[in-house]
Design an enzyme around this catalytic site. Structure first.
Site, PDB file in Angstrom:
ATOM      1  CG  HIS A 178      -1.956   1.088   1.191  1.00  0.00           C
ATOM      2  ND1 HIS A 178      -2.967   1.185   2.116  1.00  0.00           N
ATOM      3  CD2 HIS A 178      -2.116   2.153   0.366  1.00  0.00           C
ATOM      4  CE1 HIS A 178      -3.702   2.251   1.857  1.00  0.00           C
ATOM      5  NE2 HIS A 178      -3.190   2.870   0.798  1.00  0.00           N
ATOM      6  CG  HIS A 216      -1.281   6.020  -3.176  1.00  0.00           C
ATOM      7  ND1 HIS A 216      -2.418   5.768  -3.917  1.00  0.00           N
ATOM      8  CD2 HIS A 216      -1.591   5.666  -1.898  1.00  0.00           C
ATOM      9  CE1 HIS A 216      -3.373   5.312  -3.117  1.00  0.00           C
ATOM     10  NE2 HIS A 216      -2.897   5.235  -1.886  1.00  0.00           N
ATOM     11  CG  HIS A 251      -7.719   3.262  -0.910  1.00  0.00           C
ATOM     12  ND1 HIS A 251      -7.038   2.783  -1.986  1.00  0.00           N
ATOM     13  CD2 HIS A 251      -6.845   4.039  -0.217  1.00  0.00           C
ATOM     14  CE1 HIS A 251      -5.795   3.248  -1.950  1.00  0.00           C
ATOM     15  NE2 HIS A 251      -5.648   4.014  -0.889  1.00  0.00           N
ATOM     16  CD  GLU A 271      -7.997   6.921   3.598  1.00  0.00           C
ATOM     17  OE1 GLU A 271      -8.561   6.798   2.493  1.00  0.00           O
ATOM     18  OE2 GLU A 271      -6.943   7.583   3.752  1.00  0.00           O
ATOM     19  CG  ASP A 284      -1.861   5.824   2.136  1.00  0.00           C
ATOM     20  OD1 ASP A 284      -2.056   5.422   0.978  1.00  0.00           O
ATOM     21  OD2 ASP A 284      -2.774   6.325   2.834  1.00  0.00           O
ATOM     22  CG  ASP A 285      -0.144   9.111  -0.199  1.00  0.00           C
ATOM     23  OD1 ASP A 285      -0.089   8.917  -1.417  1.00  0.00           O
ATOM     24  OD2 ASP A 285      -1.161   8.882   0.486  1.00  0.00           O
TER      25      ASP A 285
END
Ligand code: ADE
Ligand code: ZN
Length: 338
Positions: A18, A20, A200, A203, A281-282
């Site tokens: 996971h 991006h 997703h 969340e 994630d980011d």
């Protein structure tokens, strides 16, 4: 509580399922891309970019995320960022990364050429693989704020350009239109086209989103999934099916899905027997990294070294890599000693 065993955690072969691609771009690369394209950078140096990346809430997060997306213009840009992140993941002990790529943003919103983007990303993946041996696969993501018709169009383009590294269709972005738009058909078509499907869900929303992702999208993994905890039946369903949740604690705090790490449900998820993998994630947007997420889990859940190995094993065995590669990595993981 013993200190987090950083070097042991680094030594564990693990996958990141996971993350991006567009959210993985570090401040140095953001500055380099802005200079390459003659775009005024949001700050003059790396520290300034780090400060600019501090946001308050989902809208200001998306503003920054899409500013950085807009710096990705040529295939070389995509190659640069894919390679850079994979080298960083390798330095943290990752042997495999599955990149979510915001395909409907590039294809529909920006009208970009997917074949060029794919060519660039694949070139970066190949360069990283030949330099350090890291494996990587791609998950084009749909963004539901564009509606189901746009999702169909983006999928058409993805399916017209099959590539061995493109293994799944994903769903990211805000989930507001899930109740009004029918994305089930898009995911059915993706599966008929030979892709896995992930989404997703849970969340910011509750267990309803997780049920929707499972039943309507046929999700084989859930990104986040923390909202499942609002319904014991959904927790039981995830436990019984062994469907993994790719959890990113620091992202959930940064985007205010939970108040702080102490208020994150990861300990309850593990206690319930849910299959969890950890992701960042980011990472630069949340000032985190894959290893930081293992450290967070260690602290939040009072883990043991065996528990860390269990989480790394989950990440490997729930990846879309070939069974042969997974078996090899799991064998390597079982050789790691504390
Ligand atoms: N795209 C990038 N990061 C995301 C997140 N945290 N949630 C939904 N979509 C995303
Ligand atoms: Zn995500």
């Amino acid at each position: 509580m013993p200190d987090f065993p950083t070097e042991f955690a680094r030594s564990m072969p693990k996958a990141e399922l996971h993350v991006h691609l567009e959210g993985s771009i570090d401040p140095r690369t953001t500055l380099a891309l802005a200079e390459r394209h003659g775009v005024a950078p949001p700050a003059d140096d790396e520290q300034g970019i780090r400060e600019w990346l501090r946001f308050d809430g989902f809208p200001s997060f998306l503003e920054r995320y899409f500013f950085v997306c807009g710096l990705l213009r040529d295939p070389d840009d995509f190659a640069l960022v894919a390679e850079a992140y994979l080298l960083s993941a390798h330095a943290q002990g990752a042997v495999h990364v599955e990149f979510h790529v915001s395909s409907s943003h590039h294809i529909i919103e920006r009208g970009a050429d997917w074949t060029e983007i794919l060519g660039g990303v694949v070139a970066g993946c190949e360069r990283a693989e030949s330099r350090v041996g890291i494996s990587s696969l791609l998950i084009p993501d749909l963004s539901p704020h564009l509606g189901a018709a746009a999702a169909e169009q983006a999928l058409d383009v993805v399916l017209e350009n099959p590539h061995p590294r493109v293994v799944a269709l994903g769903m990211g972005g805000p989930s507001d239109t899930w109740r009004t738009d029918d994305y089930g058909r898009v995911f059915d078509r993706a599966r008929a086209g030979g892709l896995h499907t992930v989404s997703h869900a849970g969340e910011h929303g509750d267990a309803w989103e997780v049920i929707h992702a499972l039943d309507e999208f046929g999700a084989e993994r859930i990104q986040h999934g923390i909202g499942a905890m609002s319904d014991p039946d959904v927790v039981a369903r995830l436990v019984d099916s062994g469907i993994a949740c790719d959890v990113c604690p620091r992202s959930n705090v940064a985007l205010a899905a939970v108040p702080d790490l102490d208020g994150h449900p990861l300990p309850q998820m593990l206690d319930a027997g849910m299959v969890v993998t950890l992701g960042s994630d980011d990472p630069p947007l949340f000032a985190t990294s894959l290893l930081d997420e293992y450290a967070n889990a260690w602290q939040m859940c009072k883990l043991s070294a065996d528990d860390l190995v269990g989480l790394a094993g989950n990440s490997l065995s729930n990846s879309f890599a070939s069974p042969e590669m997974i078996d090899r990595w799991l064998a390597d993981l079982s050789d790691v000693s504390f």
